[in-house]
Each structure stands twice: as C-alpha cells, then as structure tokens.
Write a protein that holds these residues in place. Structure first.
Motif, PDB file in Angstrom:
ATOM      1  N   VAL A  51       0.829  -1.196   0.000  1.00  0.00           N
ATOM      2  CA  VAL A  51       0.000   0.000   0.000  1.00  0.00           C
ATOM      3  C   VAL A  51       0.869   1.255   0.000  1.00  0.00           C
ATOM      4  O   VAL A  51       0.580   2.236  -0.704  1.00  0.00           O
ATOM      5  CB  VAL A  51      -0.952   0.003   1.212  1.00  0.00           C
ATOM      6  CG1 VAL A  51      -1.647   1.352   1.353  1.00  0.00           C
ATOM      7  CG2 VAL A  51      -1.992  -1.106   1.068  1.00  0.00           C
ATOM      8  N   ALA A  52       1.948   1.226   0.763  1.00  0.00           N
ATOM      9  CA  ALA A  52       2.873   2.366   0.782  1.00  0.00           C
ATOM     10  C   ALA A  52       3.477   2.593  -0.599  1.00  0.00           C
ATOM     11  O   ALA A  52       3.639   3.740  -1.042  1.00  0.00           O
ATOM     12  CB  ALA A  52       3.977   2.122   1.816  1.00  0.00           C
ATOM     13  N   ALA A  53       3.796   1.494  -1.292  1.00  0.00           N
ATOM     14  CA  ALA A  53       4.350   1.612  -2.647  1.00  0.00           C
ATOM     15  C   ALA A  53       3.324   2.229  -3.592  1.00  0.00           C
ATOM     16  O   ALA A  53       3.662   3.063  -4.446  1.00  0.00           O
ATOM     17  CB  ALA A  53       4.790   0.239  -3.151  1.00  0.00           C
ATOM     18  N   GLU A  54       2.056   1.840  -3.440  1.00  0.00           N
ATOM     19  CA  GLU A  54       1.010   2.433  -4.279  1.00  0.00           C
ATOM     20  C   GLU A  54       0.860   3.918  -3.978  1.00  0.00           C
ATOM     21  O   GLU A  54       0.736   4.738  -4.901  1.00  0.00           O
ATOM     22  CB  GLU A  54      -0.324   1.716  -4.069  1.00  0.00           C
ATOM     23  CG  GLU A  54      -1.408   2.286  -4.975  1.00  0.00           C
ATOM     24  CD  GLU A  54      -2.810   1.778  -4.691  1.00  0.00           C
ATOM     25  OE1 GLU A  54      -3.764   2.344  -5.273  1.00  0.00           O
ATOM     26  OE2 GLU A  54      -2.960   0.827  -3.898  1.00  0.00           O
ATOM     27  N   LEU A  55       0.849   4.272  -2.710  1.00  0.00           N
ATOM     28  CA  LEU A  55       0.741   5.684  -2.333  1.00  0.00           C
ATOM     29  C   LEU A  55       1.850   6.504  -2.967  1.00  0.00           C
ATOM     30  O   LEU A  55       1.604   7.587  -3.517  1.00  0.00           O
ATOM     31  CB  LEU A  55       0.786   5.817  -0.812  1.00  0.00           C
ATOM     32  CG  LEU A  55      -0.480   5.453  -0.053  1.00  0.00           C
ATOM     33  CD1 LEU A  55      -0.163   5.229   1.423  1.00  0.00           C
ATOM     34  CD2 LEU A  55      -1.536   6.549  -0.202  1.00  0.00           C
ATOM     35  N   ASN A  56       3.060   6.015  -2.910  1.00  0.00           N
ATOM     36  CA  ASN A  56       4.194   6.747  -3.486  1.00  0.00           C
ATOM     37  C   ASN A  56       4.094   6.826  -5.000  1.00  0.00           C
ATOM     38  O   ASN A  56       4.431   7.857  -5.598  1.00  0.00           O
ATOM     39  CB  ASN A  56       5.507   6.085  -3.067  1.00  0.00           C
ATOM     40  CG  ASN A  56       5.890   6.433  -1.642  1.00  0.00           C
ATOM     41  OD1 ASN A  56       6.263   7.560  -1.334  1.00  0.00           O
ATOM     42  ND2 ASN A  56       5.802   5.466  -0.739  1.00  0.00           N
ATOM     43  N   ALA A  57       3.620   5.747  -5.633  1.00  0.00           N
ATOM     44  CA  ALA A  57       3.486   5.748  -7.089  1.00  0.00           C
ATOM     45  C   ALA A  57       2.412   6.731  -7.547  1.00  0.00           C
ATOM     46  O   ALA A  57       2.471   7.247  -8.668  1.00  0.00           O
ATOM     47  CB  ALA A  57       3.156   4.336  -7.579  1.00  0.00           C
ATOM     48  N   ARG A  58       1.440   7.005  -6.685  1.00  0.00           N
ATOM     49  CA  ARG A  58       0.333   7.887  -7.057  1.00  0.00           C
ATOM     50  C   ARG A  58       0.410   9.237  -6.342  1.00  0.00           C
ATOM     51  O   ARG A  58      -0.571   9.957  -6.237  1.00  0.00           O
ATOM     52  CB  ARG A  58      -0.997   7.196  -6.721  1.00  0.00           C
ATOM     53  CG  ARG A  58      -1.205   5.891  -7.470  1.00  0.00           C
ATOM     54  CD  ARG A  58      -2.465   5.174  -7.026  1.00  0.00           C
ATOM     55  NE  ARG A  58      -3.659   5.962  -7.309  1.00  0.00           N
ATOM     56  CZ  ARG A  58      -4.888   5.653  -6.882  1.00  0.00           C
ATOM     57  NH1 ARG A  58      -5.052   4.592  -6.110  1.00  0.00           N
ATOM     58  NH2 ARG A  58      -5.917   6.418  -7.207  1.00  0.00           N
ATOM     59  N   ALA A  59       1.583   9.594  -5.862  1.00  0.00           N
ATOM     60  CA  ALA A  59       1.746  10.815  -5.063  1.00  0.00           C
ATOM     61  C   ALA A  59       1.231  12.055  -5.785  1.00  0.00           C
ATOM     62  O   ALA A  59       0.702  12.980  -5.157  1.00  0.00           O
ATOM     63  CB  ALA A  59       3.217  10.992  -4.682  1.00  0.00           C
ATOM     64  N   ASN A 309       3.400  -5.310 -11.672  1.00  0.00           N
ATOM     65  CA  ASN A 309       4.702  -4.642 -11.783  1.00  0.00           C
ATOM     66  C   ASN A 309       4.648  -3.185 -11.340  1.00  0.00           C
ATOM     67  O   ASN A 309       5.561  -2.696 -10.670  1.00  0.00           O
ATOM     68  CB  ASN A 309       5.210  -4.724 -13.225  1.00  0.00           C
ATOM     69  CG  ASN A 309       5.566  -6.142 -13.627  1.00  0.00           C
ATOM     70  OD1 ASN A 309       5.992  -6.942 -12.789  1.00  0.00           O
ATOM     71  ND2 ASN A 309       5.393  -6.468 -14.904  1.00  0.00           N
ATOM     72  N   ASP A 310       3.593  -2.496 -11.713  1.00  0.00           N
ATOM     73  CA  ASP A 310       3.442  -1.092 -11.330  1.00  0.00           C
ATOM     74  C   ASP A 310       2.444  -1.024 -10.175  1.00  0.00           C
ATOM     75  O   ASP A 310       1.243  -1.251 -10.363  1.00  0.00           O
ATOM     76  CB  ASP A 310       2.922  -0.282 -12.526  1.00  0.00           C
ATOM     77  CG  ASP A 310       2.699   1.189 -12.175  1.00  0.00           C
ATOM     78  OD1 ASP A 310       2.943   1.579 -11.013  1.00  0.00           O
ATOM     79  OD2 ASP A 310       2.267   1.942 -13.072  1.00  0.00           O
ATOM     80  N   PRO A 311       2.894  -0.710  -8.957  1.00  0.00           N
ATOM     81  CA  PRO A 311       1.983  -0.704  -7.805  1.00  0.00           C
ATOM     82  C   PRO A 311       0.901   0.365  -7.885  1.00  0.00           C
ATOM     83  O   PRO A 311      -0.071   0.315  -7.146  1.00  0.00           O
ATOM     84  CB  PRO A 311       2.913  -0.451  -6.619  1.00  0.00           C
ATOM     85  CG  PRO A 311       4.099   0.221  -7.198  1.00  0.00           C
ATOM     86  CD  PRO A 311       4.277  -0.361  -8.564  1.00  0.00           C
ATOM     87  N   GLY A 312       1.059   1.327  -8.792  1.00  0.00           N
ATOM     88  CA  GLY A 312       0.058   2.383  -8.915  1.00  0.00           C
ATOM     89  C   GLY A 312      -0.884   2.193 -10.080  1.00  0.00           C
ATOM     90  O   GLY A 312      -1.726   3.047 -10.354  1.00  0.00           O
TER      91      GLY A 312
END
Length: 410
Positions: A51-59, A309-312
């Motif tokens: 979830v943290a990786a998704e948050l960063n990918a969608r910052a 592959n892309d968390p966002g």
C-alpha cells in the motif's frame, strides 16, 4: 446543530477523502461480494509495504489537496496488528497532507474490541470506529455466519463507547428467517446504546443477495428463506421510527445520526468530493476544474494487486464528460438529505449547460417536489433534498434527474 445546518455541508476546493482497503477476513460471510481475502496468517508487513508503494506511485494525485477524511475499511482492517496499522497511517501521512482534525475512521468486528486494541487505535489517532455487528441476536448472527456472539457485539460496542470519541453501529435486516420480534429486540438495544451511552451513528442495511455469493447459490437452489418485500418494508418503517425516537435523523438511505454525527467520509461520496482509494479493489474519483472526471478501480484479487509490476496501476479506468459528471452530481446529491445546491451546480457546470438545460432540470425537480419526493430544507431556501418518502423511492428520483440532465443520451 439543526438538520438545516447539517444540510449546508458542501465540498470546499482542495479537499479530498482517502480510503484504504484492507481485504483480510477470518471467514467469508455468505452475503459478501466485497474484495476480501481469507488467509490463515495475515501478511501484515507485506501488505502495508505494498500500500505504501502504491501511495508513493500515485503521489501526484494528492498534490494541491488536503485530506479531510481518512477511512480504513475492508474486509476487516481491525485484524491488522497495532504496529502494521501505525505503519499504514505513517505511510499515508508521508504522501498525503492530512488536515488537523480530519475524521479518521477504522472498521472493526465486535470480537476484536478488546480494551487493549481500543486504546491502541485511539493512540494511533482513530477517532471514529465503525463496528460491524449486523445483529444482537444469536440466531441471526448464525444465519449470517458471523464470527461473534450477541454478547460479544453488545459488550464490544459498550467498551468502544467508553474509549473512542465516536462509534458507528452496523445493523442488517431482511436476513434469513428474521421476525419482527427479533428486529424489535435489535432496535431496543440500539436505542439504549444511543440514549445511555452516546452512540451517535447507525448504518442499517436491507440484505441484498449479490450474484456469486453463497446466499445467491442457496437462493437458486431454493434453500434460502428470506422475508418478503412487505416484511422488509415493515422492518425499514420500524427502523425509521425507532431512530427518530432517540434523536437520530435519516441523512441518507441507510444512515442515521445525531445531528453533527454524520460520517464525513461517506457523505463525501454523495457530495461528490474527490477521493483516492488505495489497496485491493479500492476505487477513486478525480475531478477537473472544467467539470470532467475520472474513475479508477484497483485489482480486486489480492494476488493480482500484490504482484503487479506497477503498484500504482489501476485495473480499470473510466472517463466522464462534464455533462455526465453533472448528471451524476445531480442524482447523487438528491439521494442524500445533506442537501443539493442546484444554483451552485449550475454555476459549477456553466460551461456545458444551456438555459434550456437549466429549465428542464428545474422542471424535473419541481415535478418531484409536487410528488412529495423532494423538498426545500427549512432555513435553506437554495437547497433541495429528498423527503423520507423520496429516500425510499430513490431510484425513481435518480432516474428522473438523470434523464433531465442527459436528454441527448436517450
């Protein structure tokens, strides 16, 4: 605070809601079609890291916004350890500007409401707990395959009310073999919790049998015995009466609150506030200044979400024109008693609405008012909202407004 004051709720520029989905459950309820994952051992750290990786990918989606609500739902997010939940909140705040005093909600099951857990959640900043009781009757809980008893439900809510700033209670009616006497018993306990212990919010849902669920299969086989439509209507009527008796007002189809105790997060959906959903199966709404909007949904399957592959990356996306967004804004607003500011909507979507459009929508609203389905809240002459009958006939109200807003699409 009066109902008129509450109805003046509106979305300010730069506000956003944040939803985090935690899919884990101890068992799959037979009526559930949510994005859930039943696992013997919960991967606390791995999921929070994803979830943290998704948050960063969608910052970039959070730039220029301040979160006024943070809602952690599921699934059963209260299954997360205190450490994992703390890490989750930290991950959100690392990317999102969260307003001081933002409404922070956590969903929980009654069998997880220990004194230690409640204190941990409160220390982490949770100020609103949404408790999924569904019933206070053991027979109903067994029919719904809930993993808690009636005693656990009552005692859990009572403990929560002692610790948490705000508590919301979920109930369900129209469940297998339910009688009015059993429903009356549930409502009596709800009333006591409101009057004696300060419960300020109740969500009550008529059971819906969704395709693919265990209840759906049982109904096709003829082994699921549900109350008929007349019985469910009687359950709803009694619910509305009992909530009103203890000072809860029906501000949305299935939601009742002490004035001022409304869920700010869920109200944002009806007011069409932009929101970002992260985690398995979460949905988001992005809104542009010119009225256009975009919806997106994450992967519903846990394995897919964790391995992409892309968390966002979304699983699906949908673009809505400004005209479509106006129509959606109109009928969503008319399904909540928070109030629909028609002149404000006309101004917001001025670039796509003609005078003929405004006249046609105005005529539709006046027609619904003549039928007793819409009204102007006392003290708020610029707002419209559904009457209680209008809430019960919400599909009719929504259809008429949508047709008026999109004449060329039909």
């Amino acid at each position: 605070m009066s109902e008129a004051d509450v109805s003046a709720t509106h979305v300010r520029s730069g506000e956003i809601g944040v939803y985090v989905h935690v899919p884990f459950c101890e068992r799959l309820c037979p009526y559930c079609d949510f994005a859930v994952s039943v696992q013997r051992e919960i991967p606390h750290e791995a999921y929070v890291a994803r979830v943290a990786a998704e948050l960063n990918a969608r910052a970039g989606e959070f730039e220029g916004y301040e979160a006024v609500t943070l809602y952690v739902g599921g699934g059963t997010p209260s299954l997360l350890s205190g450490e994992a939940l703390g890490a989750l909140f930290e991950a959100v705040r690392d990317v999102v500007s969260v307003q001081k005093g933002a409404e922070v909600t956590l969903e929980a099951n009654p069998n997880q409401l220990s004194a230690a857990s409640l204190e941990t959640w409160r220390a982490l900043g949770v100020e609103r707990l949404s408790v999924g009781c569904q019933s206070f009757q053991d027979a109903q809980l067994k029919a719904l395959r809930r993993n808690h008893s009636a005693t656990q439900a009552i005692e859990g809510v009572e403990r929560a009310l002692e610790v948490m700033e705000r508590v919301s209670l979920d109930l369900m009616f129209g469940v297998p073999d339910q009688t009015m006497a059993a429903w009356e018993a549930d409502l009596a306990i709800m009333q006591r919790l409101v009057e004696e212990q300060g419960l300020d919010h109740v969500s009550a849902y008529n059971l819906t049998v969704e395709p693919g669920t265990a209840f759906w299969i049982r109904r096709k086989r003829g082994s699921l015995h549900l109350p008929d439509e007349d019985a469910s209507a009687a359950f709803l009527e009694r619910l509305v009466e009992c909530t009103a008796e203890v000072g809860l007002w029906r501000y949305e189809v299935s939601n009742f609150a002490v004035p001022g105790g409304e869920s700010r997060h869920n109200s944002g959906y009806w007011l069409r506030r932009p929101y970002v959903g992260v985690g398995v199966g979460a949905h988001s709404l992005r809104v542009a200044a010119d009225g256009r909007s975009w919806r997106r949904a994450n992967a519903r399957k846990y394995a897919s979400y964790m391995s992409q592959n892309d968390p966002g990356a979304p699983e699906s996306e949908e673009a809505l024109s400004a005209r479509e967004s106006f129509a959606e804004h109109l009928f969503l607003g008319a399904r909540s008693r928070l109030g629909l500011d028609l002149s404000g909507l006309f101004e917001r979507y001025a670039g796509v609405l003609s005078e003929a459009d405004k006249v046609r929508v105005g005529e539709a609203i006046n027609g619904l008012a003549t039928l007793g389905l819409l009204e102007r809240p006392e003290g708020s002459p610029h707002l419209w909202r559904p009457t209680l009958r209008g809430l019960d006939l919400g599909d009719t109200v929504a259809e008429r407004l949508y047709l008026a807003a999109t004449p060329d699409a039909h």
